[in-house]
Design an enzyme around this catalytic site. Structure first.
Site, PDB file in Angstrom:
ATOM      1  N   ASP A 163      -9.205   6.266  -2.437  1.00  0.00           N
ATOM      2  CA  ASP A 163      -7.923   6.608  -3.425  1.00  0.00           C
ATOM      3  C   ASP A 163      -8.625   7.579  -4.534  1.00  0.00           C
ATOM      4  O   ASP A 163      -9.747   7.473  -4.604  1.00  0.00           O
ATOM      5  CB  ASP A 163      -7.114   5.676  -3.564  1.00  0.00           C
ATOM      6  CG  ASP A 163      -7.416   4.701  -4.544  1.00  0.00           C
ATOM      7  OD1 ASP A 163      -8.982   4.861  -4.667  1.00  0.00           O
ATOM      8  OD2 ASP A 163      -6.822   3.793  -5.022  1.00  0.00           O
ATOM      9  N   GLU A 213       0.861  -1.071  -0.094  1.00  0.00           N
ATOM     10  CA  GLU A 213      -0.023   0.095  -0.018  1.00  0.00           C
ATOM     11  C   GLU A 213       0.949   1.211  -0.100  1.00  0.00           C
ATOM     12  O   GLU A 213       0.630   2.303  -0.584  1.00  0.00           O
ATOM     13  CB  GLU A 213      -0.943   0.062   1.265  1.00  0.00           C
ATOM     14  CG  GLU A 213      -2.027  -1.125   1.376  1.00  0.00           C
ATOM     15  CD  GLU A 213      -2.906  -0.922  -0.125  1.00  0.00           C
ATOM     16  OE1 GLU A 213      -2.980   0.155  -0.450  1.00  0.00           O
ATOM     17  OE2 GLU A 213      -3.477  -2.001  -0.538  1.00  0.00           O
ATOM     18  N   TYR A 256      -6.292   6.834   3.702  1.00  0.00           N
ATOM     19  CA  TYR A 256      -6.359   5.702   2.850  1.00  0.00           C
ATOM     20  C   TYR A 256      -5.848   4.613   3.086  1.00  0.00           C
ATOM     21  O   TYR A 256      -6.254   3.439   3.093  1.00  0.00           O
ATOM     22  CB  TYR A 256      -6.032   6.204   1.378  1.00  0.00           C
ATOM     23  CG  TYR A 256      -5.655   5.004   0.551  1.00  0.00           C
ATOM     24  CD1 TYR A 256      -6.657   4.393  -0.110  1.00  0.00           C
ATOM     25  CD2 TYR A 256      -4.509   4.548   0.297  1.00  0.00           C
ATOM     26  CE1 TYR A 256      -6.581   3.239  -0.832  1.00  0.00           C
ATOM     27  CE2 TYR A 256      -4.174   3.196  -0.336  1.00  0.00           C
ATOM     28  CZ  TYR A 256      -5.253   2.685  -0.881  1.00  0.00           C
ATOM     29  OH  TYR A 256      -5.170   1.328  -1.365  1.00  0.00           O
TER      30      TYR A 256
END
Length: 383
Positions: A141, A40, A123
């Site tokens: 996102d 991520e 996020y």
DNA sequence: AATCCGGGGAC
DNA sequence: GTCCCAGGATT
């Protein structure tokens, strides 16, 4: 606000579509929270295809929280070389060290604890909690905002913070019971593969039937996004300084400060050219070395380095989010007796004379990698 | 809310 | 050339 039917349809269709069509990506092959976390961070502002080789190398080199926590920062930065946004790497290691010490190496599973980690924002916190732990948290996102703005015909500017908050509230309501991880990934997968920025592939979209943006013929106009300012131009002189005597075959590099642009990365010395304008630069032999010598000599003198004669080598360009560099690279030597081996005056500690092989030990921004590779290639051809 | 922080791929 | 990407920190 939006009809229950439109929302339920979206959630169910998207979830089943994702489970049938999801790509086989490296970080989807496990539920290891540490690996999910790394992916991520790497995926922030970075495309999947770019991340894949970095992810493999990074996990191979730092397979556990403990391994990354104990690694030298230089090695972590080197593993990140070329990915950009290097504070991501330093924040990740800092946060991993906190997880090692405070949580015994186990990535926490509450919103408060995950969000508090360095480099983890709204996020990424939602992504880790939903994908690794299947907790019903939104992960909004750019993909998700594009998909939601089209499906629900939301015309708010997605660059505004208030719009992201609105999207998070909506995205959370859409999560099907017990399927947060797959649903959130499905939302992003749809944005990446079908509901793409330029020309959305509505005919293959699993939720086209109830898409408000499509019904209004607005799918290509959404999302609404205020244009970013163009990067400011900067003209710079770069010194590629070749070693002489005991340093023959080496070039001089230096490390950038710990804060700011390209923090702690290594580079060739360079100085801002006076008058950042686009004054008549390249002639056949390249630009005039005189102003470059003046700017670089003053710059290097501050570190006790004397500059010999310069000759033009190559142009280079590099664009950051907010700055556009136009570089002219000059070859030269350090004309400074105090730096001879027998001298007592040492090279400042953030400088190094390195060989081509020793480049592998230092993390460089891509623009300097290109210059160094061009230089060593040409020198090899000449000898 | 605005700015800083990389790099590259698609078009 | 333009856009924008699985954003976050700082001010």
């Amino acid at each position: 606000m939006y009809s229950t039917e439109q929302k339920q349809y979206f959630s169910e269709k998207l979830l089943s579509w994702y489970r049938r069509h999801k790509r086989d990506l490296p970080w989807r092959r496990s539920r290891n929270p540490y690996h999910i976390w790394i992916s991520e961070i790497m995926l922030q502002q970075t495309r999947v295809e770019t991340v894949i080789p970095y992810f493999h190398r990074f996990v191979d080199k730092f397979p556990t929280v403990e391994a990354l926590a104990e690694a030298p920062e230089d090695e972590v930065l080197k593993a990140w070389e070329g990915l950009g946004y290097y504070s991501r790497a330093r924040n990740l290691q800092s946060a991993v060290r906190e997880v090692q010490e405070r949580y015994g190496g186990v990535v926490p599973d509450t919103k408060e604890e995950v969000f508090a980690l360095k480099g983890v924002g709204p996020y990424t916190a939602g992504a880790i909690l939903s994908i690794a732990y299947n907790k019903p948290e939104p992960a909004v996102d750019g993909n998700v905002m594009r998909v939601l703005s089209r499906y629900f015909l939301i015309e708010e500017d997605i660059m505004k913070g208030s719009t992201r908050v609105l999207m998070e509230k909506l995205a959370k309501e859409l999560i099907p019971e017990g399927a947060a991880g797959d649903f959130n990934q499905g939302l992003m997968e749809l944005g990446a593969m079908v509901c793409t920025p330029k020309s959305p592939h509505c005919l293959t979209c699993p939720v086209m039937l109830h898409c408000s943006g499509r019904a209004a013929g607005m799918e290509a106009e959404l999302p609404v996004k205020k244009k970013a300012k163009p990067p400011r131009p900067e003209s710079r002189y770069v010194a590629l300084l070749e070693g002489t005597g005991g340093q023959a075959g080496r070039v001089l590099i230096r490390q950038r400060p710990a804060e700011g642009l390209l923090a702690r990365m290594w580079e060739l010395p360079h100085a801002l050219a006076p008058g950042t304008g686009t004054d008549g630069r390249d002639t056949a032999q390249g630009p005039d070395p005189a102003p470059a010598h003046e700017a670089l000599a003053e710059h290097l003198d501050a570190d006790g380095l004397g500059l010999g004669e310069l000759r033009w080598f190559m142009p280079a360009e590099h664009t950051f989010s907010h700055i556009h560099w136009e570089l002219d690279v000059f070859l030269g030597t350090v004309d400074n007796p105090s730096l001879l081996p027998e001298s007592s005056a040492p090279l400042p500690s953030h400088y190094r004379w390195i060989t081509r092989e020793e480049m592998e030990q230092y993390a460089f921004p891509n623009v300097f990698l290109r210059i160094l590779k061009a230089y060593f290639k040409e020198r090899e051809g000449a000898s």
